[in-house]
Design an enzyme around this catalytic site. Structure first.
Site, PDB file in Angstrom:
ATOM      1  N   GLY A 125       0.833  -1.201   0.000  1.00 40.26           N
ATOM      2  CA  GLY A 125       0.000   0.000   0.000  1.00 40.26           C
ATOM      3  C   GLY A 125       0.860   1.240   0.000  1.00 40.26           C
TER       4      GLY A 125
ATOM      5  N   LEU B 209      -1.945   7.249   1.857  1.00 43.84           N
ATOM      6  CA  LEU B 209      -1.366   8.107   2.897  1.00 43.84           C
ATOM      7  C   LEU B 209      -0.747   7.285   4.011  1.00 43.84           C
ATOM      8  CD1 LEU B 209      -3.854  11.082   3.020  1.00 43.84           C
ATOM      9  CD2 LEU B 209      -1.457  11.100   2.328  1.00 43.84           C
TER      10      LEU B 209
ATOM     11  N   HIS C 287     -22.092   7.727   4.453  1.00 39.87           N
ATOM     12  CA  HIS C 287     -21.893   9.184   4.497  1.00 39.87           C
ATOM     13  C   HIS C 287     -23.157   9.892   4.024  1.00 39.87           C
ATOM     14  CE1 HIS C 287     -20.137  13.089   3.952  1.00 39.87           C
ATOM     15  NE2 HIS C 287     -18.927  12.662   4.262  1.00 39.87           N
TER      16      HIS C 287
ATOM     17  N   SER D 239     -18.266  16.565  -0.142  1.00 36.08           N
ATOM     18  CA  SER D 239     -17.594  16.589   1.157  1.00 36.08           C
ATOM     19  C   SER D 239     -18.465  17.126   2.297  1.00 36.08           C
ATOM     20  CB  SER D 239     -16.354  17.465   1.041  1.00 36.08           C
ATOM     21  OG  SER D 239     -15.888  17.801   2.310  1.00 36.08           O
TER      22      SER D 239
ATOM     23  N   ARG E  81     -21.943  11.731  11.057  1.00 36.31           N
ATOM     24  CA  ARG E  81     -22.404  11.093   9.824  1.00 36.31           C
ATOM     25  C   ARG E  81     -23.473  10.035  10.035  1.00 36.31           C
ATOM     26  NH1 ARG E  81     -16.529  10.658   6.814  1.00 36.31           N
ATOM     27  NH2 ARG E  81     -16.356  12.913   6.588  1.00 36.31           N
TER      28      ARG E  81
ATOM     29  N   HIS F 125     -19.182   4.698   2.493  1.00 37.83           N
ATOM     30  CA  HIS F 125     -18.054   5.610   2.344  1.00 37.83           C
ATOM     31  C   HIS F 125     -16.760   5.120   2.986  1.00 37.83           C
ATOM     32  CE1 HIS F 125     -16.005   9.424   2.058  1.00 37.83           C
ATOM     33  NE2 HIS F 125     -15.835   9.476   3.363  1.00 37.83           N
TER      34      HIS F 125
ATOM     35  N   GLU G  57      -6.698   2.772   7.018  1.00 37.88           N
ATOM     36  CA  GLU G  57      -8.087   2.282   7.025  1.00 37.88           C
ATOM     37  C   GLU G  57      -8.146   0.761   7.120  1.00 37.88           C
ATOM     38  OE1 GLU G  57     -10.567   4.113   4.002  1.00 37.88           O
ATOM     39  OE2 GLU G  57     -12.237   2.770   4.442  1.00 37.88           O
TER      40      GLU G  57
ATOM     41  N   ARG H  31     -16.754   6.781  12.376  1.00 32.88           N
ATOM     42  CA  ARG H  31     -15.608   7.695  12.283  1.00 32.88           C
ATOM     43  C   ARG H  31     -16.090   9.124  12.085  1.00 32.88           C
ATOM     44  NH1 ARG H  31     -13.043  10.229   8.119  1.00 32.88           N
ATOM     45  NH2 ARG H  31     -13.992   9.006   6.446  1.00 32.88           N
TER      46      ARG H  31
HETATM   47  C1  LIG Z   1     -14.433  10.385  -1.686  1.00 31.37           C
HETATM   48  C2  LIG Z   1     -13.748  10.290  -0.356  1.00 31.37           C
HETATM   49  C3  LIG Z   1     -13.404  11.433   0.331  1.00 31.37           C
HETATM   50  C4  LIG Z   1     -12.778  11.362   1.570  1.00 31.37           C
HETATM   51  N1  LIG Z   1     -12.459  12.512   2.228  1.00 31.37           N
HETATM   52  C5  LIG Z   1     -11.842  12.436   3.423  1.00 31.37           C
HETATM   53  C6  LIG Z   1     -11.496  13.630   4.125  1.00 31.37           C
HETATM   54  O1  LIG Z   1     -11.737  14.729   3.666  1.00 31.37           O
HETATM   55  N2  LIG Z   1     -10.869  13.489   5.317  1.00 31.37           N
HETATM   56  C7  LIG Z   1     -10.582  12.284   5.856  1.00 31.37           C
HETATM   57  O2  LIG Z   1     -10.004  12.228   6.941  1.00 31.37           O
HETATM   58  N3  LIG Z   1     -10.885  11.136   5.198  1.00 31.37           N
HETATM   59  C8  LIG Z   1     -11.504  11.186   4.004  1.00 31.37           C
HETATM   60  N4  LIG Z   1     -11.815  10.032   3.353  1.00 31.37           N
HETATM   61  C9  LIG Z   1     -11.309   8.744   3.857  1.00 31.37           C
HETATM   62  C10 LIG Z   1      -9.827   8.612   3.500  1.00 31.37           C
HETATM   63  O3  LIG Z   1      -9.601   9.135   2.216  1.00 31.37           O
HETATM   64  C11 LIG Z   1      -9.335   7.171   3.525  1.00 31.37           C
HETATM   65  O4  LIG Z   1      -9.773   6.533   4.680  1.00 31.37           O
HETATM   66  C12 LIG Z   1      -7.820   7.136   3.512  1.00 31.37           C
HETATM   67  O5  LIG Z   1      -7.303   7.913   2.452  1.00 31.37           O
HETATM   68  C13 LIG Z   1      -7.301   5.710   3.411  1.00 31.37           C
HETATM   69  O6  LIG Z   1      -5.898   5.758   3.300  1.00 31.37           O
HETATM   70  P1  LIG Z   1      -5.057   4.424   3.312  1.00 31.37           P
HETATM   71  O7  LIG Z   1      -3.642   4.815   3.080  1.00 31.37           O
HETATM   72  O8  LIG Z   1      -5.374   3.638   4.521  1.00 31.37           O
HETATM   73  O9  LIG Z   1      -5.597   3.578   2.062  1.00 31.37           O
HETATM   74  P2  LIG Z   1      -5.666   3.927   0.487  1.00 31.37           P
HETATM   75  O10 LIG Z   1      -5.416   5.336   0.179  1.00 31.37           O
HETATM   76  O11 LIG Z   1      -6.920   3.285   0.004  1.00 31.37           O
HETATM   77  O12 LIG Z   1      -4.440   3.129  -0.103  1.00 31.37           O
HETATM   78  C14 LIG Z   1      -4.451   1.730  -0.219  1.00 31.37           C
HETATM   79  C15 LIG Z   1      -3.167   1.313  -0.895  1.00 31.37           C
HETATM   80  O13 LIG Z   1      -3.064  -0.102  -0.828  1.00 31.37           O
HETATM   81  C16 LIG Z   1      -2.789  -0.634  -2.114  1.00 31.37           C
HETATM   82  N5  LIG Z   1      -3.354  -1.978  -2.155  1.00 31.37           N
HETATM   83  C17 LIG Z   1      -4.566  -2.398  -1.713  1.00 31.37           C
HETATM   84  N6  LIG Z   1      -4.666  -3.724  -1.849  1.00 31.37           N
HETATM   85  C18 LIG Z   1      -3.513  -4.157  -2.382  1.00 31.37           C
HETATM   86  C19 LIG Z   1      -3.021  -5.429  -2.747  1.00 31.37           C
HETATM   87  N7  LIG Z   1      -3.735  -6.551  -2.581  1.00 31.37           N
HETATM   88  N8  LIG Z   1      -1.783  -5.487  -3.273  1.00 31.37           N
HETATM   89  C20 LIG Z   1      -1.008  -4.367  -3.452  1.00 31.37           C
HETATM   90  N9  LIG Z   1      -1.435  -3.149  -3.094  1.00 31.37           N
HETATM   91  C21 LIG Z   1      -2.671  -3.056  -2.569  1.00 31.37           C
HETATM   92  C22 LIG Z   1      -3.388   0.353  -3.088  1.00 31.37           C
HETATM   93  O14 LIG Z   1      -2.749   0.227  -4.330  1.00 31.37           O
HETATM   94  C23 LIG Z   1      -3.076   1.676  -2.368  1.00 31.37           C
HETATM   95  O15 LIG Z   1      -1.755   2.051  -2.649  1.00 31.37           O
HETATM   96  C24 LIG Z   1     -12.478  10.101   2.123  1.00 31.37           C
HETATM   97  C25 LIG Z   1     -12.830   8.942   1.448  1.00 31.37           C
HETATM   98  C26 LIG Z   1     -13.481   9.028   0.233  1.00 31.37           C
HETATM   99  C27 LIG Z   1     -13.926   7.769  -0.435  1.00 31.37           C
END
Ligand SMILES: Cc1cc2nc3c(=O)[nH]c(=O)nc-3n(C[C@H](O)[C@H](O)[C@H](O)COP(=O)(O)OP(=O)(O)OC[C@H]3O[C@@H](n4cnc5c(N)ncnc54)[C@H](O)[C@@H]3O)c2cc1C
Length: 645
Positions: free
Chosen positions: A42, A45, A268, A286, A333, A404, A428, A438
Site C-alpha cells: 500500500g 497516505l 456518508h 464533502s 455522519r 463511504h 483504514e 468515524r
Molecule cells: C471520496 C472520499 C473522500 C474522503 N475525504 C476524506 C477527508 O476529507 N478526510 C478524511 O479524513 N478522510 C476522508 N476520506 C477517507 C480517507 O480518504 C481514507 O480513509 C484514507 O485515504 C485511506 O488511506 P489508506 O492509506 O489507509 O488507504 P488507500 O489510500 O486506500 O491506499 C491503499 C493502498 O493499498 C494498495 N493496495 C490495496 N490492496 C492491495 C493489494 N492486494 N496489493 C497491493 N497493493 C494493494 C493500493 O494500491 C493503495 O496504494 C475520504 C474517502 C473518500 C472515499
C-alpha cells in the site's frame, strides 16, 4: 491459538501512555537498520508515509501498490480535510477534546489509549505536512485556516480547498520519491499482493502477481505491513475508488489474522444520489459543505415535486437543525444519514425516486457572497455540476447517504501489530481508532499518524528481536503459498461461465445495502447469510458462473477484479455474521431492534463494550469463524447515551 485478546495498552495515566511506551520500546541501531527488509503493501497516505519514514530511518523497504503510481492511491480522493488539535481558532480545542469527540463520535466502541495517542500526534502531522509544502488554506494574516466537521463544536479541520487528500498525498509522495532515489525504498507499482507467507507463525513474506505480465513472484521480508485501505466496495456502489478491495486483509485473515468489527461501515450523508441501475460509482460531496449548506426537505409530501425555490421557508423542514439544535447540520455522519433515510422513508424525499434531501447554500450566499462560497468549495460545486447538470449556486444540491468508509479491519494491538507476529496493519485497513463511527476528517489524521509517527516507533519493537531471521524465498512455506495462489488464479479462469462480474457484484452489493446497510435486523441478516453462499456458489459454478475472458499470463483486468469479488463474496458473510452477533445498536451499526424512543442507536454496554475479532476456521456453516472479544476499558470517559441535541 490466540488466548486472551490483549490490546497491550500501556499502563499509567492516559496522557503519559504513549511517551512511556516510546521510552521503553526496543530500538534498532542505525547500523543495523539497513539489514532489515520491510514489506509495505500500500502506498496511500498510510503506506506511503510509513514507507518514506522507515526509508529515512535507514530500513530497506519494498513498497507495493496496484495502481501505476503511488500518487493514484485512493487517498487522493479525500476532499474535506484533516483534523488536528492545534486550537488555532482559540475556540476551546485541546488534545483532550479531540480525544473525547472521537471516542464519543465512535459511540464508545474504541480504545481510549489508541484514541488519545491519535489526538496527541495530530498536531505533529500538520507541522510535518506544512514543512513538506502542503498548501493548506490560510487566513488573510497567514495563519492556517480551519473549518468545522461533524461531531465537533470547534473548528479543527485543516484543508486545501476540496483537495486535501491529493495535496497530502503529493507531500507524502515527494518524501517517498526522495527515498526511492536514495535507494532505501523500492517501489513495485501494478503489483498485487495475493497472499501472505508465514514462517514459524510469523509474517515473513508475500506472494504477488504483476498486473502487467501476470508473473507470480515471492517476496521475503523481516516484517509485513498492510496499508491496503478499506473494503467499502463490498457494497458495489460506494464513494471509494473502483479498485478498493478487501483482498489483502481478507487473505491475511485466512492465514490467521483476526478481523475486527467487520460490520462497522460508515454511510456518508452527503453524496450525490444514485441516478440509475447501471451506475458503478457514487460521488461524495464533502462533509465540509455542511459548514455552510443547510439540509432540508419539504414539510409536506405533496411539495416534493415542486421546484425547491418555490417552497417557502415556512414549508421547509430543516430536520437536522430541528432535531439536533446544538450541532445542527454538523451532526455526525451516522446520525445525519439515518435522519435522511427517515425523512425519505416518510415520503418526503426529493428528486428521482424520492431518494434525496436538499443541501442549500442560498442563506450562505446571501450572507457571505457567491465568491466566498466559490473560494471555499468551488471544485465541489463543479463536480456536482458535471454529474447532475445542476448549478448549486442557484438551486440546492440533492444529496443522499452512500457507503463511504469502513471502521472494521484487521485487529491490531497498541503497536499496530495483528495477532500474527510481524504482520502490522495501518490506516483504514486496521480497525483501531474510530469505534462504530468515524468522525469526518479523522481518517487522514489516522493514516498519517500511523505512517509518520506511530509505526516508525512500534515496528522496531518487533524487529529488534528478528535480526537474521528473514527466510529465503526458497523456504517450503513460499512453495506452498505460491502453489495455492496459482491454483486459485487457474480456478477462476476455469469457471468459464456466463454471468458478468459486475452483475454478480451488484447483486451482492444490493443485498448487503438492503440487509446490512444503514439499518439491520436479525431476520434480514439471517436472510443475507442464507443468500450469500448461494451467490458465491453461482460465481464458482463451472460453465454457468462468472465469465472471465483472457488468460492469467498478461494484462487482464477482468481476472484482477474477479479475484477481488471472490473475496468480497466470502467476506460479506463475515460482515453479516458480525452484525447479527452484535445484538445492540452503536454508531453506524443500527440494529432496528435496539433504538431509543426517538429512534437513536441504543447501546448495550454491559454486553457489548467489546471489540469483536473473528478467527477464520474455513468457509461454510460447519466451520463458522470463531469469535474472540477484547473488552474495552474506560478509565477517563463516562459512557453516556450519545447526544447531539
Ligand atoms: C471520496 C472520499 C473522500 C474522503 N475525504 C476524506 C477527508 O476529507 N478526510 C478524511 O479524513 N478522510 C476522508 N476520506 C477517507 C480517507 O480518504 C481514507 O480513509 C484514507 O485515504 C485511506 O488511506 P489508506 O492509506 O489507509 O488507504 P488507500 O489510500 O486506500 O491506499 C491503499 C493502498 O493499498 C494498495 N493496495 C490495496 N490492496 C492491495 C493489494 N492486494 N496489493 C497491493 N497493493 C494493494 C493500493 O494500491 C493503495 O496504494 C475520504 C474517502 C473518500 C472515499
Amino acid at each position: 491459538m490466540i488466548g486472551t485478546l490483549d490490546g497491550k495498552i500501556p499502563l499509567g495515566p492516559l496522557a503519559e501512555k504513549w511517551r512511556t511506551h516510546r521510552d521503553h520500546s526496543r530500538l534498532v541501531s542505525p547500523n543495523n537498520r539497513r539489514k532489515f527488509e520491510i514489506i509495505m503493501v500500500g502506498s496511500g497516505l498510510a503506506g506511503g508515509s510509513a514507507a518514506a519514514t522507515l526509508g529515512e530511518l535507514g530500513y530497506r523497504v519494498k513498497c507495493f501498490c496496484y495502481q501505476d503510481s503511488p500518487r493514484r492511491a485512493h487517498s487522493i480522493a479525500a476532499q474535506g480535510g484533516i483534523n488536528a488539535a492545534k486550537n488555532y481558532q482559540n475556540d476551546g480545542d485541546s488534545v483532550y477534546r479531540l480525544f473525547y469527540d472521537t471516542i464519543k463520535g465512535g459511540d464508545f466502541r474504541s480504545r481510549e489509549g489508541n484514541v488519545y495517542r491519535l489526538a496527541e500526534v495530530s498536531n505533529l502531522i500538520i507541522d510535518q505536512c506544512v514543512e513538506q509544502g502542503v498548501p493548506f488554506a490560510r487566513e488573510y494574516g497567514g495563519l492556517l485556516a480551519n473549518r468545522s466537521f461533524g461531531g465537533a463544536q470547534v473548528s479543527r479541520t485543516f484543508y486545501a480547498r476540496g483537495q486535501t487528500g491529493q495535496q497530502l498525498l503529493l507531500g507524502c509522495y515527494q518524501s517517498l520519491c526522495r527515498q526511492i532515489s536514495a535507494g532505501t525504498v523500492q517501489m513495485f507499482p501494478q503489483t498485487e499482493m495475493l497472499d501472505v507467507v508465514l514462517v514459524d507463525g510469523q509474517a515473513k513474506g508475500i506472494i504477488t502477481r504483476s498486473l502487467i505480465s501476470g508473473k507470480i513472484e515471492r517476496q521475503a521480508g523481516d516484517a509485513v505491513v498492510l496499508a491496503t485501505g478499506g473494503y467499502g466496495n463490498v457494497f458495489f456502489l460506494s464513494t471509494n475508488a473502483r479498485g478498493c478491495n478487501v483482498t489483502a486483509t481478507y487473505r491475511a485473515y485466512k492465514k490467521g489474522a483476526l478481523f475486527a468489527n467487520p460490520c462497522f461501515t460508515q454511510i456518508h450523508p452527503t453524496c450525490i444520489p444514485q441516478s440509475g441501475d447501471y451506475q458503478s460509482k457514487l460521488t461524495l460531496m464533502s462533509e465540509s459543505l455542511r459548514n455552510d449548506g443547510r439540509v432540508w426537505v419539504p414539510k409536506r409530501k405533496e411539495d416534493c415535486q415542486k421546484p425547491p425555490n418555490e417552497i417557502p421557508e415556512s414549508d421547509r423542514d430543516y430536520y437536522l437543525e430541528r432535531k439536533y439544535p446544538s450541532y445542527g447540520n454538523l451532526a455526525p455522519r451516522d446520525i445525519a444519514s439515518r435522519a435522511a433515510k427517515e425523512v425519505c422513508d416518510e415520503g418526503r424525499g426529493v428528486g428521482p425516486g424520492g431518494r434525496g434531501v436538499y443541501l442549500d447554500f442560498a442563506d450562505a450566499i446571501k450572507r457571505l457572497g457567491e465568491n466566498t462560497i466559490r473560494e471555499r468549495y468551488g471544485n465541489l460545486f463543479e463536480i456536482y455540476h458535471k454529474i447532475t447538470g445542476e448549478d448549486a449556486y442557484k438551486v440546492p444540491m440533492r444529496i443522499y447517504p452512500a457507503v463511504h468508509y469502513t471502521m472494521g479491519g484487521l485487529w491490531v494491538d497498541y503497536n499496530l501489530m495483528s495477532n500474527v507476529p510481524g504482520l502490522h496493519v495501518i490506516g483504514e485497513a486496521n480497525f483501531s481508532d474510530h469505534g462504530a463511527n468515524r468522525l469526518g476528517a479523522s481518517a487522514l489524521m489516522q493514516g498519517l499518524a500511523d505512517g509518520y509517527f506511530i509505526l516508525p516507533y512500534t515496528l522496531p519493537n518487533y524487529l529488534a528481536g528478528q535480526m537474521g531471521k528473514r527466510p529465503s524465498i526458497d523456504h517450503p512455506e513460499f512453495d506452498k503459498v505460491e502453489t495455492d495462489v496459482r491454483a486459485r488464479v487457474k480456478k477462476i479462469l476455469e469457471v468459464d461461465g456466463k454471468r458478468s462480474l459486475d452483475s454478480i457484484h451488484r447483486e451482492l452489493g444490493a443485498l448487503l445495502w438492503d440487509k446490512c446497510g444503514m439499518a439491520r435486523n436479525a431476520n434480514g441478516l439471517r436472510e443475507a447469510l442464507g443468500k450469500i453462499p448461494e451467490l458465491r456458489e453461482e460465481f464458482w459454478s463451472r460453465g454457468h458462473g462468472v465469465r472471465v475472458p483472457g488468460t492469467g499470463e498478461d494484462f487482464n483486468q477482468a481476472l484482477e477484479r474477479a479475484g477481488r469479488v471472490a473475496d468480497f463474496l466470502e467476506f460479506a458473510e463475515l460482515m453479516c455474521l458480525d452484525a447479527l452477533e452484535r445484538d445492540e445498536s452503536c454508531g453506524g451499526h443500527f440494529r432496528e431492534e435496539h433504538q431509543t424512543p426517538e429512534g437513536e442507536a441504543l447501546r448495550d454496554d454491559e454486553n457489548f463494550a467489546t471489540v469483536f475479532a473473528w478467527e477464520y476456521q474455513g468457509n461454510g456453516q460447519s466451520a463458522s469463524p470463531k469469535l474472540h472479544r477484547e473488552s474495552l476499558h474506560f478509565e477517563t470517559v463516562h459512557l453516556t447515551q450519545r447526544s447531539y441535541k
